[in-house]
Design an enzyme around this catalytic site. Sequence first.
Site, PDB file in Angstrom:
ATOM      1  N   ASN A  12      -0.822  -2.040  -6.127  1.00 52.03           N
ATOM      2  CA  ASN A  12       0.523  -2.469  -6.513  1.00 52.03           C
ATOM      3  C   ASN A  12       0.382  -3.716  -7.388  1.00 52.03           C
ATOM      4  O   ASN A  12       0.085  -4.794  -6.890  1.00 52.03           O
ATOM      5  CB  ASN A  12       1.346  -2.784  -5.253  1.00 52.03           C
ATOM      6  CG  ASN A  12       2.715  -3.366  -5.578  1.00 52.03           C
ATOM      7  OD1 ASN A  12       3.137  -3.362  -6.740  1.00 52.03           O
ATOM      8  ND2 ASN A  12       3.404  -3.861  -4.556  1.00 52.03           N
ATOM      9  N   LYS A  14       2.632  -5.292  -8.929  1.00 52.52           N
ATOM     10  CA  LYS A  14       3.830  -6.140  -8.897  1.00 52.52           C
ATOM     11  C   LYS A  14       4.229  -6.499 -10.344  1.00 52.52           C
ATOM     12  O   LYS A  14       4.012  -5.679 -11.237  1.00 52.52           O
ATOM     13  CB  LYS A  14       3.589  -7.360  -8.011  1.00 52.52           C
ATOM     14  CG  LYS A  14       3.076  -6.929  -6.620  1.00 52.52           C
ATOM     15  CD  LYS A  14       3.058  -8.001  -5.585  1.00 52.52           C
ATOM     16  CE  LYS A  14       2.538  -7.427  -4.284  1.00 52.52           C
ATOM     17  NZ  LYS A  14       2.572  -8.370  -3.180  1.00 52.52           N
ATOM     18  N   HIS A 104       9.452  -2.014  -0.547  1.00 54.50           N
ATOM     19  CA  HIS A 104       8.490  -3.118  -0.440  1.00 54.50           C
ATOM     20  C   HIS A 104       9.218  -4.355   0.089  1.00 54.50           C
ATOM     21  O   HIS A 104      10.385  -4.577  -0.233  1.00 54.50           O
ATOM     22  CB  HIS A 104       7.860  -3.408  -1.807  1.00 54.50           C
ATOM     23  CG  HIS A 104       6.687  -4.317  -1.708  1.00 54.50           C
ATOM     24  ND1 HIS A 104       6.822  -5.678  -1.586  1.00 54.50           N
ATOM     25  CD2 HIS A 104       5.361  -4.066  -1.663  1.00 54.50           C
ATOM     26  CE1 HIS A 104       5.609  -6.219  -1.484  1.00 54.50           C
ATOM     27  NE2 HIS A 104       4.704  -5.257  -1.532  1.00 54.50           N
ATOM     28  N   GLU A 106       9.127  -7.316  -0.772  1.00 56.22           N
ATOM     29  CA  GLU A 106       9.677  -8.194  -1.814  1.00 56.22           C
ATOM     30  C   GLU A 106      11.029  -7.688  -2.297  1.00 56.22           C
ATOM     31  O   GLU A 106      11.894  -8.470  -2.693  1.00 56.22           O
ATOM     32  CB  GLU A 106       8.660  -8.332  -2.968  1.00 56.22           C
ATOM     33  CG  GLU A 106       7.491  -9.215  -2.541  1.00 56.22           C
ATOM     34  CD  GLU A 106       6.159  -8.864  -3.160  1.00 56.22           C
ATOM     35  OE1 GLU A 106       6.120  -8.203  -4.207  1.00 56.22           O
ATOM     36  OE2 GLU A 106       5.134  -9.269  -2.567  1.00 56.22           O
ATOM     37  N   GLU A 174       2.931  -2.904   5.941  1.00 59.74           N
ATOM     38  CA  GLU A 174       2.596  -4.186   5.322  1.00 59.74           C
ATOM     39  C   GLU A 174       3.282  -5.319   6.089  1.00 59.74           C
ATOM     40  O   GLU A 174       4.475  -5.593   5.859  1.00 59.74           O
ATOM     41  CB  GLU A 174       3.081  -4.213   3.864  1.00 59.74           C
ATOM     42  CG  GLU A 174       2.420  -3.190   2.980  1.00 59.74           C
ATOM     43  CD  GLU A 174       2.400  -3.637   1.521  1.00 59.74           C
ATOM     44  OE1 GLU A 174       1.326  -3.611   0.931  1.00 59.74           O
ATOM     45  OE2 GLU A 174       3.454  -4.043   0.990  1.00 59.74           O
ATOM     46  N   GLY A 180      -0.125 -11.486   0.365  1.00 61.24           N
ATOM     47  CA  GLY A 180      -0.411 -12.604  -0.531  1.00 61.24           C
ATOM     48  C   GLY A 180      -0.814 -13.886   0.172  1.00 61.24           C
ATOM     49  O   GLY A 180      -0.887 -14.940  -0.464  1.00 61.24           O
ATOM     50  N   SER A 220      -3.273  -8.615   1.988  1.00 60.02           N
ATOM     51  CA  SER A 220      -4.544  -9.343   1.842  1.00 60.02           C
ATOM     52  C   SER A 220      -5.770  -8.454   2.052  1.00 60.02           C
ATOM     53  O   SER A 220      -6.763  -8.879   2.649  1.00 60.02           O
ATOM     54  CB  SER A 220      -4.566 -10.558   2.782  1.00 60.02           C
ATOM     55  OG  SER A 220      -3.529 -11.465   2.428  1.00 60.02           O
TER      56      SER A 220
HETATM   57  P1  13P Z   1      -1.677  -8.610  -1.357  1.00 60.67           P
HETATM   58  O1  13P Z   1      -2.788  -7.582  -1.333  1.00 60.67           O
HETATM   59  O2  13P Z   1      -1.716  -9.489  -2.554  1.00 60.67           O
HETATM   60  O3  13P Z   1      -1.598  -9.348  -0.058  1.00 60.67           O
HETATM   61  O4  13P Z   1      -0.289  -7.790  -1.499  1.00 60.67           O
HETATM   62  C1  13P Z   1      -0.045  -6.713  -0.671  1.00 60.67           C
HETATM   63  C2  13P Z   1       1.135  -6.006  -1.166  1.00 60.67           C
HETATM   64  O5  13P Z   1       2.247  -6.499  -1.128  1.00 60.67           O
HETATM   65  C3  13P Z   1       0.936  -4.646  -1.716  1.00 60.67           C
HETATM   66  O6  13P Z   1       2.132  -3.975  -1.872  1.00 60.67           O
END
Ligand code: 13P
Length: 262
Positions: A12, A14, A104, A106, A174, A180, A220
């Site tokens: 992803n 983003k 997601h 976010e 997740e 992150g 992560s």
């Molecule tokens: P990270 O791997 O940067 O922690 O992000 C995970 C994520 O949100 C994937 O959709």
Amino acid sequence: MAVNRTPFIAGNWKMNLDHLQAIALVQKLAFALAEAKHDPADAEVAVFPPFTDLRSVQTLVDADRLPIAYGGQDVSSHDSGAYTGEISGAFLAKLGARYVIIGHSERRTLHAESDELVNAKVLAAQKHGIVPVLCVGETAEDLEAHGASAVPVAQLRRALEGVDPAKEIVVAYEPVWAIGSGQAATPEQAQQVGAALRAVLAEVLGPDVAASTRILYGGSVKSSNIASFLREPDVDGALVGGASLDVDEFSAIVRFKKHVGA
Ligand code: 13P
């Protein structure tokens, strides 16, 4: 039913990489996979670039028949019409998107997406023949108050309302606090929640569907921890954020079997 879940490694991106940078990354990734003689039976690889990159990625993947799937990071619950800024599943399907990320954290937090909207988006994606990668996960406060499984289980149950068991879906667990942060969940926690999510799939969509549905862990993920997650019986792959922007790291994650001996 025989369990045949090909591990799924999804990147992803983003809101990173414009379409020229996307072409460069996909080319490098394809080269790295070819050099490593990557066998698609060992892991299916997919990237989720920004919408503006998808046409470029499609052209590249089609021209060289690359073993890389791609999809959008979101989809509208509507087919077409006066929805400024939204992207229809029909448009994604036309671009050859096989998958789309839905729900997601976010989007749930920054764009206030409700479980109801997430459910409508799952139905819309499937209507257009796109496989939803449905994200669920608890915040640090949820974890403290209710344990790890309660919120993801409730989110999944809501997202599956009205879903046709014959249509494929991928579920991504997740934990919001792990995204992150550099602080991944433990493989034991991913397994515990993965098993709880699979039980919901069995209850709502039936045991055969539950047995064949891939459940990913995200938060992560790196090349140094991927194998520990994929050793768990109810973790079938990973949704990778930051590490998917680094070709060496992402291709090392895809080759999880080789470099850690899982
Ligand atoms: P990270 O791997 O940067 O922690 O992000 C995970 C994520 O949100 C994937 O959709």
